[in-house]
Design a protein around this motif. Structure first.
Motif, mmCIF file in Angstrom:
data_model
loop_
_atom_site.group_PDB
_atom_site.id
_atom_site.type_symbol
_atom_site.label_atom_id
_atom_site.label_comp_id
_atom_site.label_asym_id
_atom_site.label_seq_id
_atom_site.Cartn_x
_atom_site.Cartn_y
_atom_site.Cartn_z
ATOM 1 N N SER A 1 -5.688 9.025 -0.044
ATOM 2 C CA SER A 1 -5.338 10.313 -0.634
ATOM 3 C C SER A 1 -6.468 11.322 -0.460
ATOM 4 N N GLU B 1 -5.691 3.150 -1.570
ATOM 5 C CA GLU B 1 -4.776 4.259 -1.824
ATOM 6 C C GLU B 1 -5.528 5.520 -2.232
ATOM 7 N N GLY C 1 -3.566 8.989 4.362
ATOM 8 C CA GLY C 1 -2.198 8.708 3.953
ATOM 9 C C GLY C 1 -1.208 9.677 4.572
ATOM 10 N N LEU D 1 0.864 -1.183 0.000
ATOM 11 C CA LEU D 1 0.000 0.000 0.000
ATOM 12 C C LEU D 1 0.896 1.226 0.000
ATOM 13 N N ARG D 2 0.854 1.989 -1.076
ATOM 14 C CA ARG D 2 1.851 3.043 -1.270
ATOM 15 C C ARG D 2 1.366 4.418 -0.828
ATOM 16 N N TYR D 3 0.697 4.464 0.342
ATOM 17 C CA TYR D 3 0.395 5.773 0.917
ATOM 18 C C TYR D 3 1.556 6.246 1.782
ATOM 19 N N ARG E 1 -6.389 -2.598 -3.457
ATOM 20 C CA ARG E 1 -5.258 -1.698 -3.225
ATOM 21 C C ARG E 1 -5.539 -0.313 -3.811
#
Length: 262
Positions: free
Chosen positions: A251, A247, A256, A208-210, A243
């Protein structure tokens, strides 16, 4: 005496934490006083005094003979407080429910913790129920889908030298083998754990790219016996969608940008 950020470590506090971590790691195997004193390298009398203090405060429990010691209920209460106070766990939970309902499989949320991954939330499959919940437990990062998804978000230089612990015959035990796997994770966009952590279970992990680099990941675990090519495609599609939703919601809501705990 070690230092952290220029501040000297408080020896008594460090010893208390080490004791609690040791008791927690033993699970259902209570320890005797001498075992704990030997393991932590402290005098028996000092260990006894520390145990009695922690028993009085609910962090350690003892049997009716006073000779066996285990982790106390206040550890559970504190752990629950951690989960309840984390906005990212609250954010992800509904998506775990949706993915579990869509796939009928077990879905996890995990967070990188040193060289391991701590499980923060799980939705169990109705087809395959574990006798022990993974929430609050820790698995080496190199053997699971969650961990490999998160390791792939980091430079190879950060990966420690092996050999690594083997949990099954399929676990990666060398740095070279793990590096090759992580290269595939980056190219694929998600990790695959084929019986590396648990025999008979395949996992699919999605960072998870937060955060940068990612600290959290979600995964789907499925018994080998139920994993057909079409079901695998479905798992990947649903988890990718989960996912993306997590994310995007992070945002939009600012989750995040939650407190950047060290």
């Amino acid at each position: 005496m070690s230092e952290t950020g220029g501040v000297r470590e408080v020896k008594s506090a460090a010893r208390t934490v080490e004791l609690l971590e040791l008791l927690a790691a033993r699970g259902d195997r209570p320890a005797r006083l001498q075992e704990l004193a030997d393991e932590l390298g402290v005098p028996r009398s000092s260990m006894y005094a520390l145990l009695q203090t922690l028993i009085d405060r609910g962090w350690v429990r003892t049997d009716i003979t006073g000779s066996l010691y285990g982790i106390g209920i206040h550890a559970l209460l504190t752990g629950t407080g951690y989960l309840d106070s984390d906005p990212r766990v609250r954010l992800v939970r509904p998506c775990l429910d949706e993915a579990s309902e869509a796939l009928g499989e077990t879905i996890h949320l995990g967070r990188l913790d040193g060289r391991g991954v701590a499980y923060l939330a799980t939705r169990e499959s109705h087809e395959y129920l574990r006798t022990i919940s993974r929430v609050g437990r820790r698995l080496p990062a190199h053997v699971g889908a969650l961990g490999k998804a998160l390791l792939a978000e980091r430079p190879d230089e950060e990966l420690p030298e092996g050999p690594y612990e083997a949990l099954t015959p399929r676990s990666h035990t060398t740095r070279e083998a793990l590096l090759a796997d992580l290269a595939e994770v980056r190219a694929r966009g998600y990790s695959v754990d084929r019986e590396e952590g648990v025999t008979g279970i395949v996992g699919f992990g999605f960072a998870l790219r937060y955060d940068t680099p990612a600290q959290d990941a979600i995964s789907c675990s499925v018994p080998v016996a139920r994993l057909t090519p079409s079901h695998e495609e479905r798992i990947v599609a649903v988890m990718r969608e989960a996912r993306a939703k997590i994310e995007a919601t992070a945002s939009a809501t600012g989750a995040g940008g939650a407190v950047n705990w060290r």
